[in-house]
Design an enzyme around this catalytic site. Sequence first.
Site, PDB file in Angstrom:
ATOM      1  N   ASP A   1       0.841  -1.202   0.000  1.00 33.48           N
ATOM      2  CA  ASP A   1       0.000   0.000   0.000  1.00 33.48           C
ATOM      3  C   ASP A   1       0.875   1.251   0.000  1.00 33.48           C
ATOM      4  O   ASP A   1       0.599   2.233  -0.697  1.00 33.48           O
ATOM      5  CB  ASP A   1      -0.896   0.046   1.243  1.00 33.48           C
TER       6      ASP A   1
ATOM      7  N   ASP B   1      -0.456  -3.976  -4.526  1.00 33.14           N
ATOM      8  CA  ASP B   1      -1.305  -2.774  -4.539  1.00 33.14           C
ATOM      9  C   ASP B   1      -0.850  -1.747  -5.563  1.00 33.14           C
ATOM     10  O   ASP B   1      -1.668  -0.966  -6.082  1.00 33.14           O
ATOM     11  CB  ASP B   1      -1.332  -2.137  -3.146  1.00 33.14           C
TER      12      ASP B   1
ATOM     13  N   PHE C   1      -6.200 -12.258   0.611  1.00 34.06           N
ATOM     14  CA  PHE C   1      -6.350 -11.632   1.922  1.00 34.06           C
ATOM     15  C   PHE C   1      -7.423 -10.541   1.963  1.00 34.06           C
ATOM     16  O   PHE C   1      -8.234 -10.513   2.897  1.00 34.06           O
ATOM     17  CB  PHE C   1      -5.003 -11.033   2.374  1.00 34.06           C
ATOM     18  N   ASN C   2      -7.433  -9.595   1.016  1.00 37.62           N
ATOM     19  CA  ASN C   2      -8.353  -8.454   1.120  1.00 37.62           C
ATOM     20  C   ASN C   2      -9.819  -8.891   1.109  1.00 37.62           C
ATOM     21  O   ASN C   2     -10.655  -8.289   1.765  1.00 37.62           O
ATOM     22  CB  ASN C   2      -8.104  -7.448  -0.009  1.00 37.62           C
TER      23      ASN C   2
HETATM   24  O1  RIB Z   1      -3.246 -10.155  -0.959  1.00 41.12           O
HETATM   25  C1  RIB Z   1      -2.474  -8.974  -1.064  1.00 41.12           C
HETATM   26  C2  RIB Z   1      -3.197  -7.832  -0.422  1.00 41.12           C
HETATM   27  O2  RIB Z   1      -3.331  -8.081   0.971  1.00 41.12           O
HETATM   28  C3  RIB Z   1      -2.434  -6.499  -0.518  1.00 41.12           C
HETATM   29  O3  RIB Z   1      -3.361  -5.457  -0.541  1.00 41.12           O
HETATM   30  C4  RIB Z   1      -1.649  -6.463   0.747  1.00 41.12           C
HETATM   31  O4  RIB Z   1      -1.389  -5.105   1.186  1.00 41.12           O
HETATM   32  C5  RIB Z   1      -2.599  -7.109   1.703  1.00 41.12           C
HETATM   33  O5  RIB Z   1      -3.480  -6.118   2.165  1.00 41.12           O
HETATM   34 CA    CA Z   2      -3.204  -3.591   1.012  1.00 42.06          CA
END
Ligand code: RIB
Ligand code: CA
Length: 309
Positions: free
Chosen positions: A15, A238, A165-166
């Site tokens: 980020d 990101d 993850f997000n």
């Molecule tokens: O899976 C990668 C994402 O999850 C990216 O946005 C990283 O910053 C984490 O937030």
């Molecule tokens: Ca991120």
Amino acid sequence: MPYKLLLDCDPGLDDALALLLAHGDPNIELVGVTTVGGNVRLENTTRNALQLREYLGFATVPVSAGAAEPLTRQHRDATHVHGTGGLGSVVLPPATLPVTGIHAADFIINTLKATPGAIHLVATGPLTNIAIALEREPAIARWAASFTIMGGSYTRGNATVAAEFNIWADPEAARIVFDADWQVTMIGLDLTLQAQANGSVVERLTKLGTLADELIVPLATFYFNPKVPDWDGQAVHDVCAVAYVARPDLFLTQPARVDIETRGEFTDGMTVVDFDPPAPNALVATKLDVDGFWAYVETVYARVAAEHS
Ligand code: RIB
Ligand code: CA
């Protein structure tokens, strides 16, 4: 005419590199930053955004803090990847300027409402703030010039085998976001894992002087382990989402229907992608012009680095 961009993020190593690109590209006007709990707790993602703002020199850009927790679930972080503070080994001077004091969701609504069709919304963390904004004011789906996320995957995940993850951090929010009245551009792992800061990239970045020493290289290499087979370098996930706004020519995308699994025992948070749908709701990025991407990113980073040497 610069691309006006509002970035909702959870800094976070990549980020931070995405913020650097948004700040440094003369074709991008960063009009606001909103923060969400994600990689690390909200107080840390917000502190990181405030410190990056002053360290990099975009102190006039408002920063608004948002959701500390997912819509319904417990917060699940990624400190094992980003470090407890969220910026790995990077330590920046304390920020002297505060957040705006209004919730990120309201900042997003107010900003998009003021100039409908002018601002590109990008999200690089869990989609909680975006979902809250949509629930408070569905019209933001029309007011945004475009909406791009880093998130999801049409193959394998990283938080789990199935989920990125997000999305995994707040699947209910992601479902609201993908079901809203807009087209989501999904820059998922299938794309971002093509953007790995490998040895030759890091060697070129290292030549950028103080900014590289203090920020770029430590962020881009914090968790890379050269002993892991077939792993060339840390992916700058990101950065790809911000790059898409200014340089969509570097990306191949395909229309798709994306649905979010919210009840799967093994697939919770999975983006279920149909590339032959009756009614697409997304553009899914599949291929990156890798050389073109790094040429673009390194040029912008060199521009900012020249002001920091
Ligand atoms: O899976 C990668 C994402 O999850 C990216 O946005 C990283 O910053 C984490 O937030
Ligand atoms: Ca991120």
